[in-house]
Design an enzyme around this catalytic site. Structure first.
Site, PDB file in Angstrom:
ATOM      1  N   ASP A   1     -13.067 -19.784  -9.197  1.00 41.55           N
ATOM      2  CA  ASP A   1     -12.394 -18.768  -8.378  1.00 41.55           C
ATOM      3  C   ASP A   1     -10.924 -18.552  -8.752  1.00 41.55           C
ATOM      4  O   ASP A   1     -10.338 -17.537  -8.374  1.00 41.55           O
ATOM      5  CB  ASP A   1     -12.471 -19.151  -6.892  1.00 41.55           C
ATOM      6  CG  ASP A   1     -13.907 -19.327  -6.409  1.00 41.55           C
ATOM      7  OD1 ASP A   1     -14.811 -18.722  -7.010  1.00 41.55           O
ATOM      8  OD2 ASP A   1     -14.119 -20.080  -5.438  1.00 41.55           O
TER       9      ASP A   1
ATOM     10  N   GLY B   1     -16.062 -15.500  -6.446  1.00 36.10           N
ATOM     11  CA  GLY B   1     -14.618 -15.608  -6.256  1.00 36.10           C
ATOM     12  C   GLY B   1     -14.251 -16.101  -4.876  1.00 36.10           C
ATOM     13  O   GLY B   1     -13.082 -16.205  -4.527  1.00 36.10           O
TER      14      GLY B   1
ATOM     15  N   ARG C   1     -21.378 -19.768 -12.946  1.00 39.62           N
ATOM     16  CA  ARG C   1     -20.918 -21.161 -12.896  1.00 39.62           C
ATOM     17  C   ARG C   1     -21.515 -22.012 -14.012  1.00 39.62           C
ATOM     18  O   ARG C   1     -21.124 -23.175 -14.180  1.00 39.62           O
ATOM     19  CB  ARG C   1     -21.265 -21.774 -11.529  1.00 39.62           C
ATOM     20  CG  ARG C   1     -20.517 -21.163 -10.365  1.00 39.62           C
ATOM     21  CD  ARG C   1     -19.929 -22.194  -9.429  1.00 39.62           C
ATOM     22  NE  ARG C   1     -20.881 -23.114  -8.910  1.00 39.62           N
ATOM     23  CZ  ARG C   1     -21.275 -23.182  -7.626  1.00 39.62           C
ATOM     24  NH1 ARG C   1     -20.779 -22.319  -6.753  1.00 39.62           N
ATOM     25  NH2 ARG C   1     -22.116 -24.081  -7.233  1.00 39.62           N
TER      26      ARG C   1
HETATM   27  O1  F6P Z   1     -16.043 -21.850  -5.181  1.00 39.28           O
HETATM   28  C1  F6P Z   1     -16.942 -21.535  -6.191  1.00 39.28           C
HETATM   29  C2  F6P Z   1     -18.038 -20.644  -5.667  1.00 39.28           C
HETATM   30  O2  F6P Z   1     -18.912 -20.364  -6.741  1.00 39.28           O
HETATM   31  C3  F6P Z   1     -17.569 -19.346  -5.020  1.00 39.28           C
HETATM   32  O3  F6P Z   1     -17.233 -18.367  -5.955  1.00 39.28           O
HETATM   33  C4  F6P Z   1     -18.762 -19.004  -4.180  1.00 39.28           C
HETATM   34  O4  F6P Z   1     -18.376 -18.229  -3.057  1.00 39.28           O
HETATM   35  C5  F6P Z   1     -19.270 -20.353  -3.740  1.00 39.28           C
HETATM   36  O5  F6P Z   1     -18.772 -21.304  -4.661  1.00 39.28           O
HETATM   37  C6  F6P Z   1     -20.773 -20.471  -3.716  1.00 39.28           C
HETATM   38  O6  F6P Z   1     -21.102 -21.730  -3.221  1.00 39.28           O
HETATM   39  P1  F6P Z   1     -22.553 -22.363  -3.276  1.00 39.28           P
HETATM   40  O7  F6P Z   1     -22.788 -22.853  -4.673  1.00 39.28           O
HETATM   41  O8  F6P Z   1     -22.502 -23.463  -2.274  1.00 39.28           O
HETATM   42  O9  F6P Z   1     -23.535 -21.273  -2.927  1.00 39.28           O
END
Ligand code: F6P
Length: 327
Positions: free
Chosen positions: A131, A174, A257
């Site tokens: 982010d 983000g 990611r």
């Molecule tokens: O903080 C990183 C992030 O990928 C954000 O961009 C997103 O809102 C969140 O984590 C998603 O989280 P999770 O993997 O718990 O769904």
């Protein structure tokens, strides 16, 4: 702490990010070179509560720089937010004989580290999140790779949007910030970019840019929406309603990611991991490693958490100018 540092724990917490493995490797290898033992704590603060640990030596982190994800796993721990959870984590620190902890993650990770430091554990945070929303640092590990991944995906989308003369609405991650969306939108030459830091005037920010593009002969359109703005499906529906374009939504999601970290992420992770161990070895604690103006610095965690990160206004101006919205 000075020369008394004999054993350091390292953990990754919150959403994973490409380059976390490079940072783990740097922490472990810097420990080895300083004669410090390095303990990998699995599953973030959950692992610290449960004593879920493994020794990391020179060989165990070999070949890790190019790997996406985190070999230590990551988690978000509700239990660690309770006093009972923190007490269990402190017991683990005593049991394992940890003189300090390096935590790689975002704001939530730094809050957890700060809580530990209030109980006498030496801690240093390393910013790792796609982010790029850590205020004291212009850069966070994983951001560069996530931007490149999103750009590659959007370039592919463009091919099919162009063939079918469609409008693409792409939602990028983000969390509550628009750094990723703005950077990616600029890199992709988007028709419009919506970010949570700026109030959206749908007519001026989306419909007019589409009309202007159409008037100069464009037959496909790329609208980038930061997840913090709201539903990209609502954005697509309004475009259909107002300009009758054939519109498709793509939520890039967790694909951003994953993947091998970029060279920039690997190198910054290496330097930040090295800096974190160096700080602990020098007896410093409750610090966050950060990057500012091409330099690696460190901040008090509490101060870092109280800072607010605004959007890069220069890039926002460039983006609007190139879209034709003026400055
Ligand atoms: O903080 C990183 C992030 O990928 C954000 O961009 C997103 O809102 C969140 O984590 C998603 O989280 P999770 O993997 O718990 O769904």
């Amino acid at each position: 702490m000075g020369n008394a540092v004999r054993r350091i724990g390292v953990l990754t917490s919150g959403g994973d990010a490409p380059g976390m493995n490079s940072a783990i490797r740097a922490v472990a290898r810097t420990c080895v070179s300083r004669g410090i033992e390095c303990v990998g704590i699995r599953r973030g603060f959950t692992g610290l509560i449960n004593g879920d640990a493994t020794m990391l030596d020179y060989a165990k982190v070999s070949g890790l720089s190019r790997m996406g994800g985190t070999m230590l796993y990551s988690a978000r721990s509700d239990e660690f937010r309770t006093e009972a959870g923190i007490q269990k984590a402190l017991n683990t620190c005593k049991l394992l004989g940890l003189d300090g902890i390096v935590g790689i993650g975002g704001d939530g990770t730094f809050r957890g580290l700060h809580d530990l430091s209030k109980h006498g554990i030496a801690v240093v945070g390393v910013p790792g999140t796609i982010d790029n929303d850590i205020a004291c640092s212009s850069y966070t590990i994983g951001y560069d790779t996530a931007c490149n991944t999103a750009v590659e995906c959007i370039d592919r989308l463009r091919d099919t949007m162009q063939s079918h003369e469609r409008c693409s609405v792409v939602e990028v991650m983000g969390h509550r910030a628009g750094h990723l969306a703005l950077y990616v939108g600029l890199a992709c030459g988007a028709t419009a970019v919506l970010i949570p830091e700026k109030e959206v005037d749908f007519e001026a920010d989306v419909i007019e840019p589409i009309r202007r593009a159409r008037l100069v002969g464009t037959t496909h359109y790329m609208v980038i929406v930061a997840e913090g703005v709201g539903s990209s499906y609502d954005v697509a529906q309004r475009i259909r309603d107002e300009v009758a374009l054939d519109t498709r939504v793509t939520v890039l999601g967790h694909i951003q990611r994953g993947g091998a970290p970029s060279a920039r992420d690997r190198v910054n992770a290496a330097h930040m991991g090295y800096s974190a161990v160096t700080l602990l070895a020098e007896g410093k604690s409750d610090r966050v490693v950060c990057r500012q103006n091409d330099q690696y610095l460190d901040y008090d965690i509490d101060e870092a958490l109280s800072m607010k990160k605004g959007i890069d206004e220069d890039k926002y101006t460039v983006m609007r100018t190139l879209i034709g919205q003026g400055t």
